[in-house]
Write a protein that holds these residues in place. Structure first.
Motif, short mmCIF file in Angstrom:
data_model
loop_
_atom_site.label_atom_id
_atom_site.label_comp_id
_atom_site.label_asym_id
_atom_site.label_seq_id
_atom_site.Cartn_x
_atom_site.Cartn_y
_atom_site.Cartn_z
N ALA A 257 0.83 -1.21 0.00
CA ALA A 257 0.00 0.00 0.00
C ALA A 257 0.86 1.25 0.00
CB ALA A 257 -0.94 0.00 1.21
N ALA A 258 1.96 1.25 0.79
CA ALA A 258 2.86 2.40 0.82
C ALA A 258 3.48 2.63 -0.55
CB ALA A 258 3.93 2.20 1.88
N LEU A 259 3.96 1.54 -1.16
CA LEU A 259 4.60 1.66 -2.46
C LEU A 259 3.61 2.17 -3.51
CD1 LEU A 259 7.41 1.10 -3.65
CD2 LEU A 259 6.55 -1.12 -4.39
N ASP A 260 2.39 1.65 -3.48
CA ASP A 260 1.37 2.11 -4.43
C ASP A 260 1.09 3.60 -4.27
OD1 ASP A 260 1.15 -0.43 -5.45
OD2 ASP A 260 -0.68 -0.95 -4.35
N SER A 261 1.09 4.08 -3.01
CA SER A 261 0.82 5.51 -2.78
C SER A 261 1.94 6.37 -3.34
CB SER A 261 0.63 5.78 -1.29
OG SER A 261 1.86 5.69 -0.57
N TRP A 262 3.18 5.87 -3.29
CA TRP A 262 4.30 6.63 -3.86
C TRP A 262 4.19 6.69 -5.39
CZ3 TRP A 262 8.53 3.58 -0.75
CH2 TRP A 262 8.34 3.83 0.61
N VAL A 263 3.84 5.55 -5.98
CA VAL A 263 3.71 5.51 -7.43
C VAL A 263 2.59 6.44 -7.89
CG1 VAL A 263 3.14 4.05 -9.41
CG2 VAL A 263 4.68 3.20 -7.62
N GLU A 264 1.49 6.45 -7.15
CA GLU A 264 0.38 7.35 -7.47
C GLU A 264 0.82 8.80 -7.39
OE1 GLU A 264 -2.82 6.41 -4.88
OE2 GLU A 264 -3.14 4.41 -5.72
N GLY A 265 1.78 9.08 -6.48
CA GLY A 265 2.29 10.44 -6.34
C GLY A 265 3.35 10.80 -7.37
N GLY A 266 3.71 9.84 -8.23
CA GLY A 266 4.65 10.14 -9.30
C GLY A 266 5.99 9.46 -9.21
#
Length: 334
Positions: free
Chosen positions: A256-265
């Motif tokens: 979930a943390a990694l996905d949030s970073w990817v969503e942020g660019g």
């Protein structure tokens, strides 16, 4: 709390300077306690800028009340008493300085006003530095914020600074019984909030990073600079917690943390050219991130991630924007 021996020279000299209105002498004697007082304020407030302000307030109150110092207590003790009450006054006026429920399900609570503390500003005295190690880590700082202010003060004075119950009661204008009760309640809350591996905060830690921890940080830096998502994920625990105060939200889970970073660019255009530097913040391993955008010839300071490493994997990441925190002493560019 009465001190004997050579240290009494400081107290005697201070009394002379105070009675004479000697500002230079006063400053010389109190300044050597600045770092210890500031760390104390930081434990109370979890915010570096507030701790700086309250340290200044402490010295101002000390100057204005200099005639009240009679030398029966150590100068350091007297300053810590003033600092404690300055912090309590600050907290009494700011009800919002408490943890809030996390916005995401399962995130628990979060301390949005949390700021990092630079290791270079810790006390230089070896004993004070050793005591500071466990009680400056983010897990302790966050846990202690869940205590009501006077319970917080009682715990810090008694269990961190080692004050006797009577001296603590006198500083907080409470009875010894009230301090004992407050301390008992505070310890229960701390044990509920702290990870099991961090329960014994009263035993100063002296260890350095293990070889496994160093290897984890090195692998994290290499994966980050390569934008290697699988490599980063392999270094995270499944129950990892990620927060970036003052931004709201606690993300639970490595994926979930990694996905949030990817969503942020992260890893995409403009966020894919990184250089990282290993550091320590709050006596914890940290990775300082520098980003270079296509239109910029240099890498610019972006963020600092403070890592909690358990058994070779990362259990928690607390990220802080770094460009607006000059007190960290980080180079603005690479």
């Amino acid at each position: 709390m009465t001190d004997a021996g050579p240290q009494r020279t400081d107290e005697d000299t201070f009394i002379v300077a105070a009675r004479a209105g000697d500002t230079a002498g006063f400053a010389l004697l109190t300044e050597r306690h600045r770092r210890a007082v500031q760390v104390h304020c930081y434990r109370m407030l979890a915010n570096y800028e507030d701790a700086q302000d309250l340290t200044q307030e402490t010295f101002l109150r000390a100057w204005n009340g200099r005639e009240s110092f009679d030398g029966r207590a150590a100068l350091r003790t007297w300053l810590h008493r003033i600092a404690t009450n300055a912090c309590l006054d600050f907290l009494d006026k700011r009800n919002h300085r408490t943890p809030v429920p996390a916005e995401l399900p399962g995130g628990g609570s979060e301390v949005r006003y949390l700021q990092p503390y630079p290791d270079r500003m810790l006390p230089e005295d070896p004993h004070e530095s050793a005591v500071a190690r466990e009680t400056i880590e983010l897990a302790f700082i966050v846990a202690v914020q869940h205590l009501p202010p006077r319970q917080r003060a009682a715990l810090i004075l008694r269990d961190v600074l080692g004050w006797p119950a009577a001296a603590t009661a006198d500083a907080l204008e409470l009875t010894v019984a009230s301090v004992t009760s407050a301390l008992q309640r505070a310890r229960v809350t701390m044990r509920e909030r702290l990870p099991e591996r961090r329960l014994d905060w009263r035993t100063p830690a002296t260890r350095e990073l293990s070889d496994d921890e160093r290897a984890t940080v090195k692998a994290w830096v290499e994966a980050h600079e390569r934008n290697d998502l699988d490599g980063l994920l392999s270094l995270m625990r499944e129950d990892l917690r990620f927060a970036m105060p003052p931004d709201p939200g606690v993300v639970v889970g490595g994926r979930a943390a990694l996905d949030s970073w990817v969503e942020g660019g992260f890893g995409g255009p403009g966020y894919d050219d990184w250089r990282c530097v290993v550091a320590t913040v709050n006596r914890m391993p940290a990775v300082v991130e520098y980003l270079r955008t296509p239109a910029d010839p240099v890498y610019r300071l972006f963020a600092v991630d403070v890592l909690d490493i358990v058994d070779g994997r990362i259990a928690a990441i607390t990220g802080f924007a770094a460009a607006d925190k000059p007190w960290l002493g980080l180079p603005p560019t690479l």
